[in-house]
Motif scaffolding. Sequence first.
Motif, PDB file in Angstrom:
ATOM      1  N   LEU A   8      13.616 -14.218   4.682  1.00 22.59           N
ATOM      2  CA  LEU A   8      12.262 -14.006   5.170  1.00 22.59           C
ATOM      3  C   LEU A   8      12.204 -12.875   6.194  1.00 22.59           C
ATOM      4  O   LEU A   8      11.268 -12.071   6.204  1.00 22.59           O
ATOM      5  N   VAL A   9      13.225 -12.823   7.066  1.00 25.69           N
ATOM      6  CA  VAL A   9      13.274 -11.746   8.064  1.00 25.69           C
ATOM      7  C   VAL A   9      13.438 -10.391   7.375  1.00 25.69           C
ATOM      8  O   VAL A   9      12.776  -9.409   7.729  1.00 25.69           O
ATOM      9  N   GLU A  10      14.311 -10.336   6.372  1.00 28.04           N
ATOM     10  CA  GLU A  10      14.516  -9.082   5.629  1.00 28.04           C
ATOM     11  C   GLU A  10      13.237  -8.689   4.881  1.00 28.04           C
ATOM     12  O   GLU A  10      12.885  -7.503   4.820  1.00 28.04           O
ATOM     13  N   LEU A  11      12.568  -9.684   4.291  1.00 30.94           N
ATOM     14  CA  LEU A  11      11.326  -9.397   3.579  1.00 30.94           C
ATOM     15  C   LEU A  11      10.270  -8.836   4.524  1.00 30.94           C
ATOM     16  O   LEU A  11       9.562  -7.886   4.190  1.00 30.94           O
ATOM     17  N   ARG A  12      10.212  -9.407   5.709  1.00 34.10           N
ATOM     18  CA  ARG A  12       9.255  -8.946   6.711  1.00 34.10           C
ATOM     19  C   ARG A  12       9.560  -7.500   7.116  1.00 34.10           C
ATOM     20  O   ARG A  12       8.652  -6.671   7.194  1.00 34.10           O
ATOM     21  N   ALA A  13      10.854  -7.216   7.356  1.00 30.77           N
ATOM     22  CA  ALA A  13      11.248  -5.895   7.860  1.00 30.77           C
ATOM     23  C   ALA A  13      11.189  -4.816   6.798  1.00 30.77           C
ATOM     24  O   ALA A  13      10.884  -3.651   7.083  1.00 30.77           O
ATOM     25  N   THR A  14      11.510  -5.174   5.554  1.00 34.28           N
ATOM     26  CA  THR A  14      11.619  -4.159   4.499  1.00 34.28           C
ATOM     27  C   THR A  14      10.379  -4.023   3.629  1.00 34.28           C
ATOM     28  O   THR A  14      10.202  -3.008   2.961  1.00 34.28           O
ATOM     29  N   THR A  15       9.509  -5.042   3.625  1.00 36.70           N
ATOM     30  CA  THR A  15       8.372  -4.997   2.702  1.00 36.70           C
ATOM     31  C   THR A  15       7.023  -5.169   3.407  1.00 36.70           C
ATOM     32  O   THR A  15       6.172  -4.287   3.348  1.00 36.70           O
ATOM     33  N   VAL A  16       6.837  -6.310   4.101  1.00 40.51           N
ATOM     34  CA  VAL A  16       5.521  -6.628   4.647  1.00 40.51           C
ATOM     35  C   VAL A  16       5.120  -5.651   5.748  1.00 40.51           C
ATOM     36  O   VAL A  16       4.023  -5.088   5.731  1.00 40.51           O
ATOM     37  N   ALA A  17       6.015  -5.441   6.727  1.00 43.35           N
ATOM     38  CA  ALA A  17       5.693  -4.540   7.841  1.00 43.35           C
ATOM     39  C   ALA A  17       5.419  -3.113   7.368  1.00 43.35           C
ATOM     40  O   ALA A  17       4.426  -2.500   7.797  1.00 43.35           O
ATOM     41  N   PRO A  18       6.257  -2.526   6.485  1.00 36.72           N
ATOM     42  CA  PRO A  18       5.950  -1.181   5.976  1.00 36.72           C
ATOM     43  C   PRO A  18       4.616  -1.122   5.236  1.00 36.72           C
ATOM     44  O   PRO A  18       3.882  -0.136   5.350  1.00 36.72           O
ATOM     45  N   MET A  19       4.312  -2.162   4.458  1.00 40.01           N
ATOM     46  CA  MET A  19       3.034  -2.179   3.743  1.00 40.01           C
ATOM     47  C   MET A  19       1.863  -2.244   4.718  1.00 40.01           C
ATOM     48  O   MET A  19       0.826  -1.601   4.510  1.00 40.01           O
ATOM     49  N   LEU A  20       2.052  -3.002   5.797  1.00 34.31           N
ATOM     50  CA  LEU A  20       0.990  -3.089   6.791  1.00 34.31           C
ATOM     51  C   LEU A  20       0.824  -1.764   7.522  1.00 34.31           C
ATOM     52  O   LEU A  20      -0.307  -1.347   7.816  1.00 34.31           O
ATOM     53  N   ARG A  21       1.939  -1.082   7.802  1.00 33.43           N
ATOM     54  CA  ARG A  21       1.848   0.256   8.427  1.00 33.43           C
ATOM     55  C   ARG A  21       1.108   1.224   7.508  1.00 33.43           C
ATOM     56  O   ARG A  21       0.294   2.033   7.969  1.00 33.43           O
ATOM     57  N   LEU A  22       1.410   1.132   6.218  1.00 36.05           N
ATOM     58  CA  LEU A  22       0.721   1.985   5.244  1.00 36.05           C
ATOM     59  C   LEU A  22      -0.773   1.677   5.220  1.00 36.05           C
ATOM     60  O   LEU A  22      -1.608   2.594   5.161  1.00 36.05           O
ATOM     61  N   ALA A  23      -1.126   0.390   5.283  1.00 31.29           N
ATOM     62  CA  ALA A  23      -2.537  -0.011   5.295  1.00 31.29           C
ATOM     63  C   ALA A  23      -3.241   0.514   6.540  1.00 31.29           C
ATOM     64  O   ALA A  23      -4.383   0.989   6.476  1.00 31.29           O
ATOM     65  N   VAL A  24      -2.549   0.444   7.689  1.00 36.03           N
ATOM     66  CA  VAL A  24      -3.124   0.972   8.927  1.00 36.03           C
ATOM     67  C   VAL A  24      -3.373   2.467   8.808  1.00 36.03           C
ATOM     68  O   VAL A  24      -4.455   2.969   9.152  1.00 36.03           O
ATOM     69  N   SER A  25      -2.388   3.202   8.301  1.00 39.80           N
ATOM     70  CA  SER A  25      -2.520   4.657   8.148  1.00 39.80           C
ATOM     71  C   SER A  25      -3.671   5.005   7.207  1.00 39.80           C
ATOM     72  O   SER A  25      -4.470   5.908   7.486  1.00 39.80           O
ATOM     73  N   LEU A  26      -3.757   4.278   6.106  1.00 38.16           N
ATOM     74  CA  LEU A  26      -4.820   4.536   5.138  1.00 38.16           C
ATOM     75  C   LEU A  26      -6.190   4.254   5.755  1.00 38.16           C
ATOM     76  O   LEU A  26      -7.134   5.040   5.588  1.00 38.16           O
ATOM     77  N   CYS A  27      -6.298   3.145   6.472  1.00 43.64           N
ATOM     78  CA  CYS A  27      -7.572   2.805   7.107  1.00 43.64           C
ATOM     79  C   CYS A  27      -7.956   3.827   8.174  1.00 43.64           C
ATOM     80  O   CYS A  27      -9.141   4.156   8.332  1.00 43.64           O
ATOM     81  N   LEU A  28      -6.969   4.346   8.894  1.00 43.12           N
ATOM     82  CA  LEU A  28      -7.266   5.364   9.905  1.00 43.12           C
ATOM     83  C   LEU A  28      -7.763   6.646   9.250  1.00 43.12           C
ATOM     84  O   LEU A  28      -8.699   7.295   9.740  1.00 43.12           O
ATOM     85  N   ILE A  29      -7.139   7.029   8.142  1.00 39.35           N
ATOM     86  CA  ILE A  29      -7.578   8.224   7.414  1.00 39.35           C
ATOM     87  C   ILE A  29      -9.013   8.049   6.928  1.00 39.35           C
ATOM     88  O   ILE A  29      -9.856   8.940   7.077  1.00 39.35           O
ATOM     89  N   LEU A  30      -9.309   6.890   6.336  1.00 37.32           N
ATOM     90  CA  LEU A  30     -10.660   6.622   5.847  1.00 37.32           C
ATOM     91  C   LEU A  30     -11.666   6.578   6.995  1.00 37.32           C
ATOM     92  O   LEU A  30     -12.808   7.032   6.849  1.00 37.32           O
ATOM     93  N   SER A  31     -11.235   6.043   8.138  1.00 36.82           N
ATOM     94  CA  SER A  31     -12.128   5.988   9.297  1.00 36.82           C
ATOM     95  C   SER A  31     -12.457   7.391   9.798  1.00 36.82           C
ATOM     96  O   SER A  31     -13.597   7.668  10.184  1.00 36.82           O
ATOM     97  N   VAL A  32     -11.477   8.260   9.815  1.00 40.99           N
ATOM     98  CA  VAL A  32     -11.715   9.651  10.222  1.00 40.99           C
ATOM     99  C   VAL A  32     -12.678  10.327   9.246  1.00 40.99           C
ATOM    100  O   VAL A  32     -13.596  11.051   9.655  1.00 40.99           O
ATOM    101  N   MET A  33     -12.472  10.094   7.946  1.00 34.38           N
ATOM    102  CA  MET A  33     -13.392  10.632   6.939  1.00 34.38           C
ATOM    103  C   MET A  33     -14.813  10.165   7.210  1.00 34.38           C
ATOM    104  O   MET A  33     -15.769  10.958   7.177  1.00 34.38           O
ATOM    105  N   LEU A  34     -14.952   8.881   7.497  1.00 33.94           N
ATOM    106  CA  LEU A  34     -16.273   8.319   7.735  1.00 33.94           C
ATOM    107  C   LEU A  34     -16.897   8.882   9.005  1.00 33.94           C
ATOM    108  O   LEU A  34     -18.093   9.204   9.036  1.00 33.94           O
TER     109      LEU A  34
END
Length: 512
Positions: A8-34
């Motif tokens: 679970l710790v490895e899954l969090r570090a290698t998959t969930v957290a990176p995906m959440l960082r990607l989601a944050v980056s994408l949302c920030l880009i869309l927010s700037v566009m808006l």
Amino acid sequence: MDQTGIMLVELRATTVAPMLRLAVSLCLILSVMLMIEKVMMGAVSLFAKIFRRRPEKIYKCAPIRDDEEIGTSAYPMVLVQVPMYNEKQVYKLSIGAACRILWPSDRIIIQVLDDSTDPEVKELVRNECEKWLKKGKNIKYETRNNRNGYKAGALKVGMTYDYVQPCEYVAMFDADFQPSPDFLMRTIPFLVHNPDIALVQARWKFVNANECLMTRMQEMSMDYHFKVEQESGSSTVAFFGFNGTAGVWRIQAINDAGGWQDRTTVEDMDLAVRAGLKAWKFVYVGNVQVKSELPSTFKAYRYQQHRWSCGPANLFRKMLWDVIYAKKVSLWKKFYVIYSFFIARRIVSHTVTFFFYCVVIPFSVFFPEVEIPKWGMVYLPTTITLLNCVGTPRSIHLVIFWVLFENVMALHRCKAVFIGLLEAGRANEWVVTEKLGDLLKSNSAASIAKRFQSKFWERINLPELGFAFFLFFCACYDVTFGRDYYHIYIFFQSFAFFVVGLGYVGTFISSS
């Protein structure tokens, strides 16, 4: 730590957290566009106000005068269409307002298109039309034996009658709209003196904006739409989305664009885009206001917003390549229609509002390694919010409530956008927004509440309640283990979802 815990710790570090960082980056880009989109629209609207770039200054619009030689023939023939569907509370108001419009009686036709399925309502509307006919008004009462195409179908059939053929222009008013007597006198001249103009759109003025907190917040959103979005589109590329009512069309432009189509639930926007691609110009006249009504119940408002969010997304899916390959418009106008009109305002704004503020930010409290920059968490949304409030300065003190309510509505709008893009499920669902009409004139909160009184469990909205519990859990976790103050916002947003989920919005405030 056992093997499962390590995994679970490895899954969090290698998959969930990176995906959440990607989601944050994408949302920030869309927010700037808006934000850029809203800053640009606000700048154009401000420029128009400061330098008085009003339609009256840009286009010829000299009043039409009587001519001693040709008499009333100096006035063009105008058709006024009033589509209806079981409009028991408002039919008298709309028909009466249409019949009071100042225009030579031999140069105007009032056409009531009644698709009502309630025999009692049909009889009432027919009698009202006959009453005005006896007063000398040229009014036609038309019905169909089906509701094919809904409003678009009714308008399309309405244009096929022989008596319509001499008409050059058509004004349209939904059943809850009440134009002032001088409406045609102030709008038709733009069309008469400028042969390249297809549409003159007036602004909506809401008779029930002060009814409850929900209508006040709706007014804020709608005022921004008219004062900023419509005005900026009219000023920059002479194009914007037709609002389906309170506007006057050149019938030649409607025919040139292919007439009314019912392939989506936004037949008005469909016609506007097709006419725009034929190089016709649109003019928004904000100083001409038409009385109308805002939805008074959350159920009615939710259905309306589903249609207004799903329809444009579905239309974008159907018309993208038509816009790209259009030959009569400039590359700049194509970019405006695709990016600004569709993507930024009708897809990005709903998507980023829901995912960023209702999913990504609350979910990030479980992952301290995922950071959201302060400019994205505070400065961007604050700027966007303030820009949205410029249309209704009298309600600036309600901005916090407006933000929380808009985030709740983003749940439905975002879902509707994906339904429209995928053309799935309720993509073509059409539910007529119920109006209060004469009930509002009584100023009786009790009578309104009684009309919409329902049992408690019938008012429950499960999606909102589900998100309310999710957000509450996130806020509690952030209070216990978090290192930031996200829980302050998340608690308030959770409360907003709870209020809507339990049905305590709109007229229910009066009945509680």
